[in-house]
Scaffold this motif. Structure first.
Motif, PDB file in Angstrom:
ATOM      1  N   LYS A  74     -57.099 -43.281  -4.680  1.00 23.63           N
ATOM      2  CA  LYS A  74     -57.043 -42.067  -3.857  1.00 23.63           C
ATOM      3  C   LYS A  74     -57.602 -42.330  -2.462  1.00 23.63           C
ATOM      4  CE  LYS A  74     -57.483 -38.770  -7.637  1.00 23.63           C
ATOM      5  NZ  LYS A  74     -58.346 -37.731  -8.232  1.00 23.63           N
ATOM      6  N   PHE A  75     -58.614 -43.165  -2.368  1.00 22.55           N
ATOM      7  CA  PHE A  75     -59.195 -43.512  -1.081  1.00 22.55           C
ATOM      8  C   PHE A  75     -58.149 -44.160  -0.175  1.00 22.55           C
ATOM      9  CE2 PHE A  75     -61.163 -46.861   1.546  1.00 22.55           C
ATOM     10  CZ  PHE A  75     -61.956 -46.080   2.368  1.00 22.55           C
ATOM     11  N   TRP A  76     -57.417 -45.143  -0.720  1.00 21.21           N
ATOM     12  CA  TRP A  76     -56.402 -45.850   0.060  1.00 21.21           C
ATOM     13  C   TRP A  76     -55.259 -44.913   0.447  1.00 21.21           C
ATOM     14  CZ3 TRP A  76     -58.251 -49.971   2.063  1.00 21.21           C
ATOM     15  CH2 TRP A  76     -59.226 -50.695   1.380  1.00 21.21           C
ATOM     16  N   MET A  77     -54.892 -44.014  -0.461  1.00 25.13           N
ATOM     17  CA  MET A  77     -53.806 -43.075  -0.151  1.00 25.13           C
ATOM     18  C   MET A  77     -54.240 -42.075   0.919  1.00 25.13           C
ATOM     19  SD  MET A  77     -51.319 -44.240  -1.801  1.00 25.13           S
ATOM     20  CE  MET A  77     -50.196 -42.976  -1.246  1.00 25.13           C
ATOM     21  N   ARG A  78     -55.495 -41.618   0.845  1.00 28.44           N
ATOM     22  CA  ARG A  78     -55.997 -40.701   1.874  1.00 28.44           C
ATOM     23  C   ARG A  78     -55.998 -41.371   3.242  1.00 28.44           C
ATOM     24  NH1 ARG A  78     -59.655 -38.597  -2.273  1.00 28.44           N
ATOM     25  NH2 ARG A  78     -61.234 -40.093  -1.714  1.00 28.44           N
ATOM     26  N   LEU A  79     -56.415 -42.634   3.276  1.00 28.24           N
ATOM     27  CA  LEU A  79     -56.400 -43.372   4.543  1.00 28.24           C
ATOM     28  C   LEU A  79     -54.982 -43.469   5.099  1.00 28.24           C
ATOM     29  CD1 LEU A  79     -58.799 -46.396   3.935  1.00 28.24           C
ATOM     30  CD2 LEU A  79     -59.202 -44.424   5.400  1.00 28.24           C
ATOM     31  N   GLN A  80     -54.012 -43.753   4.233  1.00 28.37           N
ATOM     32  CA  GLN A  80     -52.624 -43.901   4.686  1.00 28.37           C
ATOM     33  C   GLN A  80     -52.076 -42.575   5.193  1.00 28.37           C
ATOM     34  OE1 GLN A  80     -50.641 -46.992   4.760  1.00 28.37           O
ATOM     35  NE2 GLN A  80     -49.780 -45.567   6.233  1.00 28.37           N
ATOM     36  N   VAL A  81     -52.318 -41.496   4.451  1.00 30.83           N
ATOM     37  CA  VAL A  81     -51.835 -40.176   4.871  1.00 30.83           C
ATOM     38  C   VAL A  81     -52.500 -39.754   6.174  1.00 30.83           C
ATOM     39  CG1 VAL A  81     -51.842 -37.718   4.267  1.00 30.83           C
ATOM     40  CG2 VAL A  81     -51.163 -39.407   2.571  1.00 30.83           C
ATOM     41  N   ASP A  82     -53.789 -39.995   6.297  1.00 31.47           N
ATOM     42  CA  ASP A  82     -54.505 -39.649   7.522  1.00 31.47           C
ATOM     43  C   ASP A  82     -53.925 -40.424   8.704  1.00 31.47           C
ATOM     44  OD1 ASP A  82     -56.667 -38.262   8.903  1.00 31.47           O
ATOM     45  OD2 ASP A  82     -57.576 -40.243   9.123  1.00 31.47           O
ATOM     46  N   TYR A  83     -53.664 -41.702   8.511  1.00 29.82           N
ATOM     47  CA  TYR A  83     -53.076 -42.530   9.561  1.00 29.82           C
ATOM     48  C   TYR A  83     -51.693 -41.987   9.951  1.00 29.82           C
ATOM     49  CZ  TYR A  83     -50.897 -46.482  11.893  1.00 29.82           C
ATOM     50  OH  TYR A  83     -50.231 -47.267  12.794  1.00 29.82           O
ATOM     51  N   ASP A  84     -50.874 -41.683   8.947  1.00 29.66           N
ATOM     52  CA  ASP A  84     -49.524 -41.181   9.217  1.00 29.66           C
ATOM     53  C   ASP A  84     -49.557 -39.853   9.969  1.00 29.66           C
ATOM     54  OD1 ASP A  84     -48.501 -43.396   7.921  1.00 29.66           O
ATOM     55  OD2 ASP A  84     -48.092 -42.327   6.047  1.00 29.66           O
ATOM     56  N   LEU A  85     -50.445 -38.949   9.573  1.00 32.41           N
ATOM     57  CA  LEU A  85     -50.536 -37.651  10.246  1.00 32.41           C
ATOM     58  C   LEU A  85     -51.021 -37.796  11.687  1.00 32.41           C
ATOM     59  CD1 LEU A  85     -51.977 -35.406   7.401  1.00 32.41           C
ATOM     60  CD2 LEU A  85     -49.710 -35.239   8.456  1.00 32.41           C
ATOM     61  N   LYS A  86     -52.031 -38.622  11.899  1.00 24.47           N
ATOM     62  CA  LYS A  86     -52.530 -38.824  13.263  1.00 24.47           C
ATOM     63  C   LYS A  86     -51.456 -39.455  14.145  1.00 24.47           C
ATOM     64  CE  LYS A  86     -57.449 -39.109  12.320  1.00 24.47           C
ATOM     65  NZ  LYS A  86     -58.614 -39.978  12.219  1.00 24.47           N
ATOM     66  N   ASN A  87     -50.706 -40.382  13.589  1.00 20.63           N
ATOM     67  CA  ASN A  87     -49.634 -41.031  14.324  1.00 20.63           C
ATOM     68  C   ASN A  87     -48.535 -40.023  14.669  1.00 20.63           C
ATOM     69  OD1 ASN A  87     -48.515 -43.317  15.533  1.00 20.63           O
ATOM     70  ND2 ASN A  87     -47.288 -43.777  13.725  1.00 20.63           N
TER      71      ASN A  87
END
Length: 99
Positions: free
Chosen positions: A78-91
């Protein structure tokens, strides 16, 4: 998935607009543990070239890969998925501001 926040020692939320790809964090984690990229790529069943692209932020962490990382490093998928989603949203937000 619940809300995820990073809280400082003073109890206030830490927020940044810096785009930080989860692959960069994974690269730092492997380095800190003394794990060779090529060896870890084999553990998670990825081609070394593809894994290197992930670490450079050119590929995404999928749910399946997050589970493999969890198995090998003990860091929750879940940590890795949250990081990926956060990155995608910020981008995406950054792209909308530019458009």
């Amino acid at each position: 998935m619940g809300e995820y926040k990073v809280i400082a020692k003073n109890g206030k939320e830490i927020y940044t607009d810096i785009l930080y790809h989860p692959g960069e964090l994974l690269s730092e984690e492997l380095e800190a543990r003394g794990i060779v990229q090529k060896d870890f790529a084999a553990l998670v069943n990825m081609r070394p070239s593809h894994f290197n692209e992930l670490l450079k932020g050119k590929r995404h962490i999928s749910a399946l890969l997050a589970l493999k990382i969890e198995k090998e490093l003990g860091i929750d998928a879940k940590f890795w998925m949250r990081l990926q989603v956060d990155y995608d949203l910020k981008n995406a937000r950054k792209q909308l501001k530019v458009a």
